[in-house]
Scaffold this motif. Sequence first.
Motif, short mmCIF file in Angstrom:
data_model
loop_
_atom_site.label_atom_id
_atom_site.label_comp_id
_atom_site.label_asym_id
_atom_site.label_seq_id
_atom_site.Cartn_x
_atom_site.Cartn_y
_atom_site.Cartn_z
N GLY A 166 0.83 -1.20 0.00
CA GLY A 166 0.00 0.00 0.00
C GLY A 166 0.87 1.25 0.00
N LYS A 167 0.21 2.40 -0.07
CA LYS A 167 0.93 3.68 -0.03
C LYS A 167 0.95 4.27 1.37
CE LYS A 167 0.23 4.98 -4.86
NZ LYS A 167 -0.28 6.01 -5.81
N LYS A 168 -0.24 4.44 1.95
CA LYS A 168 -0.33 5.00 3.30
C LYS A 168 -1.16 4.12 4.22
CE LYS A 168 0.15 9.85 1.88
NZ LYS A 168 -0.50 11.19 1.91
N ARG A 169 -2.09 3.36 3.65
CA ARG A 169 -3.02 2.58 4.46
C ARG A 169 -2.93 1.11 4.09
NH1 ARG A 169 -9.18 2.27 4.48
NH2 ARG A 169 -9.76 2.04 6.67
N PHE A 170 -2.91 0.25 5.11
CA PHE A 170 -2.75 -1.18 4.91
C PHE A 170 -3.88 -1.90 5.65
CE2 PHE A 170 1.23 0.99 4.76
CZ PHE A 170 1.88 0.46 3.66
N LEU A 171 -4.58 -2.78 4.94
CA LEU A 171 -5.73 -3.47 5.49
C LEU A 171 -5.54 -4.97 5.44
CD1 LEU A 171 -8.65 -1.47 3.79
CD2 LEU A 171 -7.89 -1.28 6.17
N THR A 172 -6.00 -5.66 6.47
CA THR A 172 -6.03 -7.12 6.46
C THR A 172 -7.17 -7.59 7.34
OG1 THR A 172 -4.73 -9.13 6.82
CG2 THR A 172 -4.45 -7.37 8.42
N ARG A 173 -7.67 -8.79 7.03
CA ARG A 173 -8.71 -9.44 7.83
C ARG A 173 -8.14 -10.73 8.38
NH1 ARG A 173 -12.54 -11.58 5.27
NH2 ARG A 173 -14.25 -11.35 6.77
N VAL A 174 -8.36 -10.97 9.66
CA VAL A 174 -7.72 -12.13 10.27
C VAL A 174 -8.57 -12.67 11.41
CG1 VAL A 174 -6.42 -10.79 11.95
CG2 VAL A 174 -5.51 -12.98 11.17
N LYS A 175 -8.46 -13.99 11.62
CA LYS A 175 -9.01 -14.63 12.80
C LYS A 175 -7.87 -14.84 13.78
CE LYS A 175 -12.71 -17.34 10.60
NZ LYS A 175 -13.20 -18.74 10.39
N PHE A 176 -8.06 -14.44 15.02
CA PHE A 176 -7.05 -14.70 16.04
C PHE A 176 -7.19 -16.10 16.62
CE2 PHE A 176 -7.47 -10.06 16.04
CZ PHE A 176 -6.14 -9.72 15.84
N HIS A 177 -8.26 -16.78 16.25
CA HIS A 177 -8.50 -18.16 16.63
C HIS A 177 -9.30 -18.79 15.52
CE1 HIS A 177 -10.28 -21.62 18.77
NE2 HIS A 177 -9.19 -21.57 19.52
N GLU A 178 -9.01 -20.06 15.20
CA GLU A 178 -9.65 -20.70 14.06
C GLU A 178 -11.17 -20.73 14.19
OE1 GLU A 178 -9.54 -22.01 10.32
OE2 GLU A 178 -7.86 -21.34 11.53
N LYS A 179 -11.69 -20.79 15.43
CA LYS A 179 -13.13 -20.83 15.63
C LYS A 179 -13.71 -19.45 15.93
CE LYS A 179 -13.11 -25.62 17.29
NZ LYS A 179 -13.45 -26.54 18.41
N GLY A 180 -12.87 -18.42 15.89
CA GLY A 180 -13.35 -17.07 16.15
C GLY A 180 -13.87 -16.41 14.89
N ARG A 181 -14.20 -15.14 15.00
CA ARG A 181 -14.69 -14.39 13.84
C ARG A 181 -13.56 -13.54 13.25
NH1 ARG A 181 -15.78 -8.98 14.69
NH2 ARG A 181 -15.74 -8.23 16.85
N PHE A 182 -13.79 -13.05 12.05
CA PHE A 182 -12.80 -12.21 11.40
C PHE A 182 -12.78 -10.81 12.04
CE2 PHE A 182 -12.87 -15.28 7.91
CZ PHE A 182 -11.52 -15.31 7.58
N LEU A 302 0.21 -12.87 15.21
CA LEU A 302 0.00 -12.44 13.83
C LEU A 302 1.14 -11.51 13.44
CD1 LEU A 302 -1.70 -11.82 11.23
CD2 LEU A 302 -2.80 -10.01 12.56
N LEU A 303 1.79 -11.80 12.32
CA LEU A 303 2.86 -10.96 11.80
C LEU A 303 2.39 -10.34 10.49
CD1 LEU A 303 4.31 -13.81 12.99
CD2 LEU A 303 6.32 -12.36 12.68
N VAL A 304 2.45 -9.02 10.41
CA VAL A 304 2.05 -8.30 9.21
C VAL A 304 3.25 -7.54 8.67
CG1 VAL A 304 0.57 -6.50 8.24
CG2 VAL A 304 -0.34 -8.06 9.99
N TYR A 305 3.65 -7.89 7.45
CA TYR A 305 4.70 -7.15 6.74
C TYR A 305 4.01 -6.16 5.82
CZ TYR A 305 8.09 -10.58 8.40
OH TYR A 305 8.88 -11.37 9.18
N ALA A 306 4.14 -4.89 6.11
CA ALA A 306 3.48 -3.84 5.34
C ALA A 306 4.51 -3.17 4.43
CB ALA A 306 2.84 -2.81 6.27
N TRP A 307 4.37 -3.43 3.12
CA TRP A 307 5.30 -2.89 2.13
C TRP A 307 4.78 -1.57 1.62
CZ3 TRP A 307 9.87 -5.40 0.86
CH2 TRP A 307 10.01 -6.70 1.37
N LYS A 308 5.54 -0.50 1.82
CA LYS A 308 5.11 0.84 1.45
C LYS A 308 5.56 1.16 0.03
CE LYS A 308 4.72 5.40 3.57
NZ LYS A 308 5.17 6.25 4.70
N VAL A 309 4.57 1.36 -0.85
CA VAL A 309 4.83 1.65 -2.26
C VAL A 309 4.68 3.15 -2.46
CG1 VAL A 309 4.17 1.19 -4.63
CG2 VAL A 309 3.95 -0.61 -2.90
#
Length: 310
Positions: A166-182, A302-309
Motif C-alpha cells: 500500500g501507499k499509506k493505508r494497509f488493510l487485512t482481515r484475520v481470525k485470532f483463533h480458528e473458531k473465532g470471527r474475522f 499475527l505478523l504483518v509485513y506492510a510494504w510501502k509503495v
Amino acid sequence: MQDPIGIPACFTSGEKLIDDPAAVTKSGQSVFMSAYRTKIADHCRLITITWCKNLLLHGLSISVEGPDGENHYSCKIELKPWYFWKKQGTKRFIVDGKAVDIFWDLKAAKFNGETEPNCDYYVAVVCDEEVVLLLGDLKKDAYRKTGCRPALIDPILVSRKEHIFGKKRFLTRVKFHEKGRFHEISIECKNRTNGNGVKYAEPEMEIRIDGHLVIHVKHLQWKFRGNESIHVNKARMEVYWDVHDWLFSPGLRHALFIFKPTMSSISLSPLSSSSTSKTPLLSQSESSGSSDGINGSSEFCLLVYAWKVE
C-alpha cells in the motif's frame, strides 16, 4: 526485526525456502501463511499452509515439519487461470514412514481479490485415517471425500503471517483463533495536521481494529519502534511495531507489526488502549476465554509485513 519463518517460493520449480522477505517483491507476489500445531505421524508437528498470489496465478503450498524440526515434507498446488487446471484432487507424501494425504476442492472457491479464499472450498490433511487439519467451509464435502473421521485432537493455530502492499493505508482481515470471527485491522501512516487541516512534515501512525482506534503514535520519527497493550472484546493483546525502514530507508521497504493475544480477559470497554512497555505475557492457565475466540492459543501471534509503495 528479523523474519522468524521462511517463505515458500510458490511460483518456482524448487521447494527451497526463502529466508529474505524482500524476495516476495521480486516476483510481485503477496503471501499469507498459517501455521498449525497438531499430532501427525505419531508426533506433535507444525503444518504450514501458504497461499501465494501474483499477477498470473494463485498458489497453495502445504508443508509438514520433520522429526528434527528443520526438514519439511511439502507439496504445491498451482491455480493457473489461462488453461484448465485441476481444481480438485489429492496428493500424497510420506512422513516418517506414514502416508499423509492432501485433499482439496477449489472449483467454486471465492477469493474476492484476496490471497486466501473466503469461502466455498476445503483443504484437508489426512493421516492414519484421521482428518488432522481441515480448512474452508465445505466440511461435509471434505469428510465425504476423504472417508475419514475428525481427529481426536483439534489443531492449534500457532501463527499467521501476511505480506501486504500500500501507499499509506494497509488493510487485512484475520481470525485470532480458528473458531473465532474475522477482525479487520487497518494500519495508516500519515503526516500530522493542526486543527485547521494544515499538514506538518511530522509523521504519525494509527492502528484500528474493526474501525476502532486502538493505537495512535505521534512523533513517529522518534517512536519508530515500540509496543502497546490493547484490549479487543475484553481480551488483552500486545502490539509491536518496527517502521524504521519506512522512514529512513530509500526504495521499497517493509514495516513489521506483531499482534500477540496475551490470554487475559479483563472487564473493560470493548476496545481500549493503554500504553505498556513491559507487560508480562500471561500463561494459558490464566485465561478465562473470550466470546469470539480471540484468546486462541497462548503461543499465537499475527505478523504483518506492510510494504510501502511510493
